[in-house]
Write a protein that holds these residues in place. Structure first.
Motif, mmCIF file in Angstrom:
data_model
loop_
_atom_site.group_PDB
_atom_site.id
_atom_site.type_symbol
_atom_site.label_atom_id
_atom_site.label_comp_id
_atom_site.label_asym_id
_atom_site.label_seq_id
_atom_site.Cartn_x
_atom_site.Cartn_y
_atom_site.Cartn_z
ATOM 1 N N SER A 245 0.835 -1.193 0.000
ATOM 2 C CA SER A 245 0.000 0.000 0.000
ATOM 3 C C SER A 245 0.870 1.243 0.000
ATOM 4 O O SER A 245 2.083 1.178 0.216
ATOM 5 N N GLY A 303 -4.426 1.331 -2.702
ATOM 6 C CA GLY A 303 -4.252 2.698 -2.218
ATOM 7 C C GLY A 303 -2.907 3.286 -2.544
ATOM 8 O O GLY A 303 -2.119 3.594 -1.629
ATOM 9 N N GLN A 306 -2.368 9.370 -4.278
ATOM 10 C CA GLN A 306 -3.355 10.102 -5.062
ATOM 11 C C GLN A 306 -3.273 9.800 -6.560
ATOM 12 O O GLN A 306 -3.932 10.461 -7.360
ATOM 13 N N THR A 308 -3.978 8.336 -10.147
ATOM 14 C CA THR A 308 -5.234 7.915 -10.768
ATOM 15 C C THR A 308 -5.026 7.108 -12.047
ATOM 16 O O THR A 308 -5.995 6.723 -12.699
ATOM 17 N N TYR A 332 -5.153 -0.644 -7.285
ATOM 18 C CA TYR A 332 -6.499 -0.126 -7.041
ATOM 19 C C TYR A 332 -6.450 1.107 -6.149
ATOM 20 O O TYR A 332 -5.737 1.131 -5.136
ATOM 21 N N SER A 333 -7.225 2.122 -6.539
ATOM 22 C CA SER A 333 -7.233 3.390 -5.807
ATOM 23 C C SER A 333 -8.646 3.772 -5.385
ATOM 24 O O SER A 333 -9.619 3.462 -6.078
ATOM 25 N N TYR A 334 -8.726 4.477 -4.237
ATOM 26 C CA TYR A 334 -10.006 5.048 -3.797
ATOM 27 C C TYR A 334 -10.060 6.555 -4.037
ATOM 28 O O TYR A 334 -11.000 7.228 -3.630
ATOM 29 N N SER A 335 -9.047 7.094 -4.723
ATOM 30 C CA SER A 335 -8.939 8.546 -4.900
ATOM 31 C C SER A 335 -9.653 9.063 -6.145
ATOM 32 O O SER A 335 -9.712 10.276 -6.368
ATOM 33 N N LEU A 381 -6.639 0.973 -11.616
ATOM 34 C CA LEU A 381 -5.915 1.952 -12.423
ATOM 35 C C LEU A 381 -5.616 1.403 -13.811
ATOM 36 O O LEU A 381 -5.177 0.245 -13.959
#
Length: 382
Positions: A245, A303, A306, A308, A332-335, A381
């Motif tokens: 992460s 995570g 930032q 994308t 994989y991102s939550y941003s 992503l």
């Protein structure tokens, strides 16, 4: 003798009358007899006690590194509280108008159907909720500046029943000014909780303010049931993928410590977070070499700061392309999912809905277990 008896009985009647009158007057004051403790199973930062005519909230961990506690009295209308000076704030409930200062407070108001009570918030652009943004568009929620520099003039003019704040060190002069003006300030430290269900249980804090304890309990039980059910399904997976992460910032790689909220999610999703053996609940600060050595072959990257897109990561540092998770596209991102004005939805809603976060992570790590689930917070992503 008859005269003495008449006067004697008159005296008895007078004493009885005065005694009854005194007892009647006492009933207008709050009785200090505890009825029960409200059940708090996961959250470590607060307790709720109910008494005859009032409730108390005891805040035990207002910010990291302090042993200070705060005690708030929530009183019913037209009641008198004995020794109000013993409390850090006294609030009449149910609250009709409120100011909150963290986006994590917004979902609780919405779930309790008390959004209409919200009249002010600092930096409105951070709010992602469509319902709340509609209220903002209608001019029903005032802009209060920034958390570290709240506009006290507007706040005092709004005169809310309570301001729900948070603090990192307890040195907030704005809150002191508000309290001196007669506006109650209550700290909410949901952000210090390390358990996913512990954060979500803070809906009971707001339930107490609005006299909606039953509704808050019911909402939390549903979240708890969904979370534990998903965790059980994940435990039956045949594999435990490895996970890294975080990302670099100025040559330092930041990622969750082993006892943190983020690490707990990965563990409950039956993932092997490679730094789960570290202690602490905040962030690790690591050098690139140590992360590359340990996480080079990790199956998933959850995570990545930032970022994308994969191209964006590569442009920031060629080192990212050396990780297996990058090469296989398992980043994989939550941003990426944001509200109308740029606020990240994850930061606002995830603490209140850990069940959705966990289902997302299970879908990522074990897609066969939740074939019909659509990712709510995360994006893969490209």
């Amino acid at each position: 003798m008859l005269y003495f008896k008449k006067n004697f009985f008159t005296l008895l009647f007078f004493v009885a009358f005065v005694s009854c009158k005194t007892e009647t007057e006492k009933t207008t004051e709050i009785a200090y007899i505890p009825t029960k403790e409200k059940e708090i199973n996961y959250a470590k930062g607060f307790e709720i006690s109910t008494f005859e005519g009032y409730k108390t909230i005891t805040l035990k961990n207002p910010w990291p590194g302090t042993d200070r506690t705060f005690k708030y009295a929530l009183i019913e209308k037209n009641t008198t509280l004995q020794n109000p000076e013993d409390y850090d704030a006294v609030v009449e409930v149910p609250v009709k108008q409120i100011v909150v200062t963290s986006t994590t407070h917004i979902p609780s108001l919405e779930m309790l159907n008390e959004l209409d009570a919200l009249i002010g918030f600092p930096n409105l652009d951070y709010i992602s909720s469509e319902k709340t943004r509609q209220k903002i568009a209608e001019g029903k929620i005032a802009e209060l500046g920034k958390n570290e520099d709240l506009n006290t003039e507007i706040l005092i003019d709004l005169n809310p029943d309570a301001v729900i704040g948070f603090a990192v060190d307890g040195n907030n002069s704005t809150f002191s000014t508000l309290q001196k003006s007669g506006i109650p300030v209550l700290y909410n430290s949901d952000w210090t909780e390390t358990s996913p269900l512990g954060k979500a249980e803070w809906i009971k804090f707001f339930g107490a303010l609005f006299n909606k304890e039953k509704e808050a309990d019911s909402l939390f039980r549903n979240i708890e049931t969904e979370y534990l059910s998903a965790k059980k399904i994940a435990s039956e997976a045949k594999t435990t993928p490895s996970v890294i992460s975080g990302a670099m910032y100025k040559d330092v790689w930041y990622m969750p410590q082993g006892n943190s909220w983020g690490a707990q999610f990965i563990t409950d999703a039956n993932g092997n977070y490679l730094w789960s053996d570290t202690s602490g609940t905040g962030s690790l600060s690591l050098n690139l070499e140590s992360v590359l050595e340990k996480g080079h072959d990790a199956d998933f990257w959850i995570g990545p700061g930032q970022f994308t897109s994969l191209d964006e990561m590569e442009n920031a540092s060629q080192v990212y392309t050396q990780f297996k998770a990058y090469k296989t596209g398992n980043v994989y991102s939550y941003s990426m999912k944001k509200g109308q004005t740029g606020g990240v939805i994850y930061y606002e809603l995830a603490p209140n809905r850990p069940d959705l976060v966990l289902k997302d992570l299970i879908k990522i790590l074990h897609p066969e277990l939740f074939p019909g689930h659509q990712l709510y917070f995360f994006n893969k992503l490209d």
